[in-house]
Design an enzyme around this catalytic site. Structure first.
Site, PDB file in Angstrom:
ATOM      1  CD  GLN A   1      39.010  34.428  33.720  1.00  0.00           C
ATOM      2  OE1 GLN A   1      39.286  33.396  33.124  1.00  0.00           O
ATOM      3  NE2 GLN A   1      38.092  34.471  34.641  1.00  0.00           N
TER       4      GLN A   1
ATOM      5  CD  GLN B   1      38.103  28.840  29.957  1.00  0.00           C
ATOM      6  OE1 GLN B   1      37.149  29.461  29.501  1.00  0.00           O
ATOM      7  NE2 GLN B   1      38.557  29.051  31.174  1.00  0.00           N
TER       8      GLN B   1
ATOM      9  N   GLY C   1      32.736  31.213  46.306  1.00  0.00           N
ATOM     10  CA  GLY C   1      33.351  32.325  45.559  1.00  0.00           C
ATOM     11  C   GLY C   1      32.376  32.854  44.513  1.00  0.00           C
ATOM     12  CG  HIS C   2      31.286  30.411  41.169  1.00  0.00           C
ATOM     13  ND1 HIS C   2      31.524  29.065  41.326  1.00  0.00           N
ATOM     14  CD2 HIS C   2      32.123  30.827  40.190  1.00  0.00           C
ATOM     15  CE1 HIS C   2      32.465  28.679  40.487  1.00  0.00           C
ATOM     16  NE2 HIS C   2      32.856  29.734  39.783  1.00  0.00           N
TER      17      HIS C   2
HETATM   18  O1  PAF Z   1      36.752  32.031  35.191  1.00  0.00           O
HETATM   19  C1  PAF Z   1      36.069  31.173  34.588  1.00  0.00           C
HETATM   20  O2  PAF Z   1      35.333  30.403  35.170  1.00  0.00           O
HETATM   21  C2  PAF Z   1      36.165  31.091  33.076  1.00  0.00           C
HETATM   22  O3  PAF Z   1      37.440  31.377  32.632  1.00  0.00           O
HETATM   23  C3  PAF Z   1      35.131  31.992  32.349  1.00  0.00           C
HETATM   24  C4  PAF Z   1      35.397  33.448  32.613  1.00  0.00           C
HETATM   25  C5  PAF Z   1      33.731  31.623  32.809  1.00  0.00           C
HETATM   26  C6  PAF Z   1      35.207  31.770  30.850  1.00  0.00           C
HETATM   27  O4  PAF Z   1      34.947  30.466  30.496  1.00  0.00           O
END
Ligand code: PAF
Length: 236
Positions: free
Chosen positions: A153, A61, A36-37
């Protein structure tokens, strides 16, 4: 691929590449890189951005310290995976660079905040917007790439960019799914057995069932949580 271990190394690189008008694409991640990344990186490369993947497990978070502590981390493997798609640079910011005023969340975005995930993960989105705004300030990207998987998000970060008038293009990319239809997520690396996956799915189904009783389908779609953008069609 350039490996940047701190802000000083990032600044040196940015100073060099900015002189010829190169545009920067940022892919913010918490590591444990998966396909995905990699597809976000590929999208950034396709658009000719100098692509920087940031890797930082963001403490603010997480609602549960245990969850933060056991978040999967594997720097060597992440670098190898990013190399396979020829990512231009990987950035490992230091905690004090992202949190110069101390490790705390700031509440900057109020829109969408009274529904869904926020109710169950209080402060989670404040942690996300705090760290993402810091990353934006440090990296100064021209574009930022996020997956549709994290639909809430995505909405909140769009709002962060709008509210702060940031000259950043947000590019949302389709989720990459495994054979069983689940979108890929680093969190699944924490599951050791099929039984754990089943247990997690059962809990999610229970949560969704409760949400469906409490919210209209439109509300559920707007702030999808575990319900992804493309699930809309199957719900209606
Ligand atoms: O989606 C993520 O992996 C995290 O929430 C992010 C956007 C890198 C922030 O830490």
């Amino acid at each position: 691929m350039k490996i940047l271990e701190n802000k000083r190394e990032l600044d040196e690189l940015l100073a060099k590449i900015r002189t010829n008008g190169t545009k920067i694409g940022l892919i913010p991640t918490m590591g444990s890189i998966h396909n995905g990344h990699l597809s976000l990186v590929e999208n950034s490369m396709k658009e000719n951005f100098f692509s920087i993947t940031s890797i930082f497990v963001n403490p603010t978070q997480f609602n549960d310290l245990k969850d933060f502590k056991k978040y999967p981390q594997n720097k060597k493997q992440d670098i190898e995976k990013l190399n396979t798609v020829k990512c231009d640079a990987v950035f490992f910011p230091q905690i004090e660079e992202l949190y110069p005023e101390g490790i705390k969340r700031k509440k900057t975005i109020s829109k969408y905040r009274d529904i869904l995930c926020d109710k169950f993960r209080p402060g989670h989105f404040d942690g996300v917007t705090t760290v993402v705004k810091s990353l934006f300030d440090i990296v100064t990207p021209d574009a930022v790439f996020f997956g549709e998987k994290d639909f809430q998000q995505l909405k909140i970060i769009k709002e962060l960019i709008k509210k702060n008038n940031l000259p950043i293009q947000l590019i949302d990319c389709p989720s990459v799914r495994s054979k069983n239809g689940m979108s890929l997520s680093s969190r699944y690396n924490n599951f050791n057995t099929n039984l754990e996956i089943k247990e997690w799915l059962k809990n999610s189904a229970f949560l969704i069932d409760n949400l469906c009783k409490e919210y209209s389908l439109d509300e559920l779609y707007i702030c999808g949580g575990t319900i992804s953008a493309d699930a809309k069609d199957s719900i209606y």
